[in-house]
Scaffold this motif. Structure first.
Motif, PDB file in Angstrom:
ATOM      1  N   TRP A 130       3.241 -27.607 -29.675  1.00 39.56           N
ATOM      2  CA  TRP A 130       2.911 -27.981 -31.293  1.00 39.56           C
ATOM      3  C   TRP A 130       4.387 -27.996 -31.751  1.00 39.56           C
ATOM      4  CZ3 TRP A 130      -0.944 -29.939 -33.064  1.00 39.56           C
ATOM      5  CH2 TRP A 130      -2.331 -29.798 -32.796  1.00 39.56           C
ATOM      6  N   TRP A 131       5.374 -27.221 -31.104  1.00 40.20           N
ATOM      7  CA  TRP A 131       6.748 -27.449 -31.613  1.00 40.20           C
ATOM      8  C   TRP A 131       7.311 -28.925 -31.064  1.00 40.20           C
ATOM      9  CZ3 TRP A 131      11.511 -28.651 -29.366  1.00 40.20           C
ATOM     10  CH2 TRP A 131      12.753 -28.519 -30.246  1.00 40.20           C
ATOM     11  N   GLU A 132       6.838 -29.349 -30.004  1.00 40.63           N
ATOM     12  CA  GLU A 132       6.931 -30.433 -29.536  1.00 40.63           C
ATOM     13  C   GLU A 132       6.594 -31.476 -30.535  1.00 40.63           C
ATOM     14  OE1 GLU A 132       9.422 -31.646 -27.721  1.00 40.63           O
ATOM     15  OE2 GLU A 132       8.741 -31.550 -25.236  1.00 40.63           O
ATOM     16  N   HIS A 135       9.061 -31.463 -33.525  1.00 40.63           N
ATOM     17  CA  HIS A 135      10.540 -31.556 -33.129  1.00 40.63           C
ATOM     18  C   HIS A 135      11.068 -32.466 -31.863  1.00 40.63           C
ATOM     19  CE1 HIS A 135       9.893 -27.736 -35.575  1.00 40.63           C
ATOM     20  NE2 HIS A 135      11.031 -28.015 -35.970  1.00 40.63           N
ATOM     21  N   GLY A 136      10.163 -32.399 -31.073  1.00 37.42           N
ATOM     22  CA  GLY A 136      10.387 -33.282 -29.463  1.00 37.42           C
ATOM     23  C   GLY A 136      10.647 -34.642 -29.780  1.00 37.42           C
ATOM     24  N   GLN A 137      10.943 -35.338 -28.568  1.00 34.57           N
ATOM     25  CA  GLN A 137      11.303 -36.721 -28.537  1.00 34.57           C
ATOM     26  C   GLN A 137       9.744 -37.136 -27.614  1.00 34.57           C
ATOM     27  OE1 GLN A 137      14.466 -36.122 -25.810  1.00 34.57           O
ATOM     28  NE2 GLN A 137      13.528 -37.717 -24.390  1.00 34.57           N
ATOM     29  N   LEU A 207       3.715 -41.085 -30.680  1.00 33.17           N
ATOM     30  CA  LEU A 207       2.864 -40.863 -29.807  1.00 33.17           C
ATOM     31  C   LEU A 207       2.884 -39.062 -29.795  1.00 33.17           C
ATOM     32  CD1 LEU A 207       3.657 -42.801 -26.400  1.00 33.17           C
ATOM     33  CD2 LEU A 207       1.589 -42.929 -28.026  1.00 33.17           C
ATOM     34  N   ASN A 208       3.648 -38.575 -30.306  1.00 37.40           N
ATOM     35  CA  ASN A 208       3.945 -36.983 -30.183  1.00 37.40           C
ATOM     36  C   ASN A 208       2.605 -36.422 -30.536  1.00 37.40           C
ATOM     37  OD1 ASN A 208       6.316 -37.443 -29.302  1.00 37.40           O
ATOM     38  ND2 ASN A 208       7.427 -36.152 -30.558  1.00 37.40           N
ATOM     39  N   LYS A 415      20.577 -28.088 -34.566  1.00 38.00           N
ATOM     40  CA  LYS A 415      20.673 -29.688 -34.651  1.00 38.00           C
ATOM     41  C   LYS A 415      21.667 -29.874 -33.589  1.00 38.00           C
ATOM     42  CE  LYS A 415      18.913 -30.912 -39.245  1.00 38.00           C
ATOM     43  NZ  LYS A 415      19.399 -31.683 -40.472  1.00 38.00           N
ATOM     44  N   GLU A 416      21.395 -31.127 -32.884  1.00 31.37           N
ATOM     45  CA  GLU A 416      22.190 -31.285 -31.978  1.00 31.37           C
ATOM     46  C   GLU A 416      23.726 -31.958 -32.517  1.00 31.37           C
ATOM     47  OE1 GLU A 416      22.533 -34.364 -28.041  1.00 31.37           O
ATOM     48  OE2 GLU A 416      20.829 -34.269 -29.066  1.00 31.37           O
ATOM     49  N   ALA A 417      24.806 -31.383 -32.115  1.00 32.86           N
ATOM     50  CA  ALA A 417      26.253 -32.077 -32.914  1.00 32.86           C
ATOM     51  C   ALA A 417      26.463 -33.144 -32.206  1.00 32.86           C
ATOM     52  CB  ALA A 417      27.312 -30.841 -32.179  1.00 32.86           C
TER      53      ALA A 417
END
Length: 646
Positions: A130-132, A135-137, A207-208, A415-417
């Motif tokens: 559910w996190w994916e 937030h996931g790709q 699709l997630n 968050k990714e820098a």
């Protein structure tokens, strides 16, 4: 205390009538082989991702069969005992993988630190799927920051099933009693889940929700559950007629053929995958399980051999460690594409070694360990006369790994820098967006001029202005090449490579409209083209730069070319992505499309950039400012040959 220990030990014992069906190891081996081959060689097995529904179906059958046996023998289900057994079987290897991967990321791959705390936390409570979703790709985005944890979504669904199903099954047995009715209810749930997947599927761009959602993926497990209710392993008679035996055998063979066919033909971006394809795979898996479980058939014997037994018993570890090994290996080896098969074999070997070590020293010992003995073991460990001896030294690397992983989780950003490359892409995209409006306004006028050969000849006779001379010189273009392309109406569609080169492209192609997005996939291109066509904004010259982020099939390229139409010229730039094993196959597929369609031309960026690592950022995929200049030089030079005025 002794009574508690006796109770704990009894929980680990096998039920009296339980059968160990060796062929199930073979089914697990087929499932994990599909997943591994798909990730390593996606062109060779584009439907291999559907090994997961096979795992789900086996799990649904085995767990339900054991729970029903326990109910029949004891008149109850020991929930605590069940949960303890599941945790002892699954948790140690999962925790070891999370700690080991987190520590490696902290030490050597900090670009993957983002959200590490959330990822580990949600995996430990089996909510990662559910996190994916939020937030996931995409599971099929194989290039854009692929995570070494992505594959763990399926373990969360299994964990949720283990938590809820014993309680729900007990309630249904008590309230409904009749197994036939329970089976029909479960079948209805399975169909409802599959229908929900089809309804929530809105296309390959999003699709997630359907791919990771528990509700949309539960049908595979529930079909296995249904089979266990109507086809319990301990109630099946070994003595059956020859006709019955071969009916079961042919059912198993037919199921195997369907599963193999789906492995080879059903792409994860296909509409059919979400509107019946995965359900069909689950039905075929259940049919194979049914044939294998029956002691009167030969399927169990056919699926039993030492290789399948080894892979099947270690399939959990193989599945767990596959992504970290693949992603870390491919980040270190910069030219995977040169020898994709050899690199795949090396990766498989590493996965197998780690899985074997995990099985021997983590999974098996801790599955059989009686945790009631832990306090006395700890006391023994710290005593001067400890029986552990030098084995106590193992605690040092374990504590270090836990500490490093904890530190990485603590400092992990949410968050990714942005890297220098990402900042460059954003800057160039912003410039491109400003130029796009101007380009569209001028394209109609330019299209009319392009149709007049006389007008084009007049343009080619003109002298270059100082500004044009500077541009032509900067990009290594002759006067003729520059004047041929600089006012050609162009629509450029691509991924992050196109986004990065967009400013340079529009500097030379002054009538170019650029539609580029980081992570864009081949299956997203048709909708972009359709939107531009509907607005009347698709130019007669279309430049495509896709193939970096994932493998693509000939049919996917065909659909893009057909959407553009035969009256437009298509210039397809092949890819330079040596860090991925699909580079050669993607470029071969593009080359075949250029031969197949008279209006399609391949621009060979791969060959042109070969051996020029100084043209690229550190990832050896995205062109740096020097590479952007060379990229646009090649595009302009090749297009000028096709668009030259006679």
């Amino acid at each position: 205390m002794q009574q508690a220990q006796k109770s704990n030990k009894s929980r680990g014992k096998r039920l009296k009538k339980s059968r160990y069906i060796t062929g199930f190891d073979g089914i697990r081996a087929l499932a994990v082989a599909g997943v591994i081959i798909y990730h390593l060689l996606p062109y060779n097995l584009q439907g291999g991702y559907m090994g997961v529904p096979i795992f789900f179906a086996v799990s649904g059958y085995l767990i339900t069969d054991l729970l029903l046996q326990e109910w029949e023998q004891n008149g109850r289900i020991d929930f605590i005992g069940f949960y303890v057994r599941r945790l002892k079987r699954l948790y140690p290897a999962l925790v070891a993988m999370l700690i080991g991967t987190g520590a490696y990321i902290t030490l050597f791959q900090r670009s993957l630190l983002a959200n590490l705390r959330s990822i580990i936390g949600t995996n430990l409570v089996y909510l990662y799927n559910w996190w994916e979703v939020g937030h996931g790709q995409s599971y099929f985005d194989r290039f854009n920051g692929e995570s070494p944890f992505t594959h763990l979504w399926s373990l969360s669904i299994e964990g949720q099933y283990y938590l809820i199903w014993p309680l729900l099954l007990t309630a249904m047995i008590i309230l409904i009693k009749r197994k036939q009715i329970i089976a029909w209810i479960m079948l209805a749930f399975a169909v409802l889940s599959a229908v929900l997947m089809g309804l929530l599927y809105t296309g390959p761009d999003n699709l997630n929700r359907v791919y990771y959602g528990t509700d949309t993926r539960m049908f595979s497990i529930v079909l296995g559950v249904t089979l266990a209710i109507i086809w319990p392993a301990t109630h099946l008679k070994a003595s059956i007629s020859n006709r019955g035996r071969w009916t079961l055998n042919w059912m198993g063979i037919g199921a195997f053929v369907i599963m193999g066919w789906l492995y080879f033909v059903l792409s994860g971006q296909s509409v059919l995958a979400y509107r019946g394809g995965m359900f069909l795979m689950s039905l075929a898996s259940v049919a194979l399980i049914a044939a294998c479980a029956h002691p009167g058939s030969d399927v169990n014997r056919w699926l039993t051999n030492p290789v399948f037994a080894w892979v099947g018993t270690r399939s959990y570890g193989i599945y767990l460690y596959q992504f970290p090994v693949m992603i870390f290996y491919e980040m270190r080896v910069t030219n995977i594409a040169a020898h994709p098969l050899w690199n795949a074999l090396i990766e498989i070997a590493i996965i197998c070694v780690i899985s074997e070590l995990s099985y021997r020293y983590i999974e098996n010992p801790l599955r059989r360990y009686h945790y009631s003995e832990l306090p006395s073991a700890v006391k023994n460990f710290f005593s001067q006369q400890s029986t552990f001896g030098l084995k106590r030294l193992w605690v040092i690397p374990v504590v270090l790994l836990v500490g490093i992983c904890a530190y990485g989780s603590a400092i992990a950003p949410s968050k990714e820098a942005k890297t220098a490359l990402q900042k460059d892409i954003v800057k160039n995209q912003a410039k491109s967006a400003r130029k796009n409006k101007l380009a569209l306004a001028k394209q109609k006028q330019a299209e009319a001029a392009a149709k007049s050969v006389k007008r084009q000849r007049e343009l080619l006779k003109k002298k270059l202005t100082p500004s044009q001379k500077r541009i032509a010189n900067n990009y290594g273009l002759t006067k003729l090449q520059y004047l041929t392309v600089h006012q050609q109406p162009v629509t450029a569609i691509g991924d992050s490579i196109m986004a990065d080169t967009s400013h340079d492209l529009q500097t030379v192609f002054q009538q170019a409209y650029v539609s580029a997005a980081v992570g864009r996939q081949i299956w997203q291109a048709s909708s972009v083209i359709k939107q531009l066509k509907n607005k009347g904004e698709l130019a007669n010259n279309v430049v495509i730069n896709l193939g970096t982020n994932s493998p693509m099939t000939a049919s996917q390229i065909d659909s893009v070319i057909k959407e553009i139409g035969p009256k437009r010229k298509v210039f397809w730039i092949n890819c330079h992505v040596p860090t991925r094993n699909w580079e050669t196959e993607v470029n071969r597929t593009i080359a075949l499309a250029a031969k197949k369609y008279s209006n399609v031309y391949m621009i060979d960026w791969h060959s042109y950039s070969q051996g020029n690592s100084n043209w690229f950022w550190q990832d050896n995929v995205h062109p740096n400012p020097t590479g952007n200049t060379k990229f646009v030089q090649l595009v302009a030079t090749d297009m000028s040959k096709v668009l030259k005025i006679k």
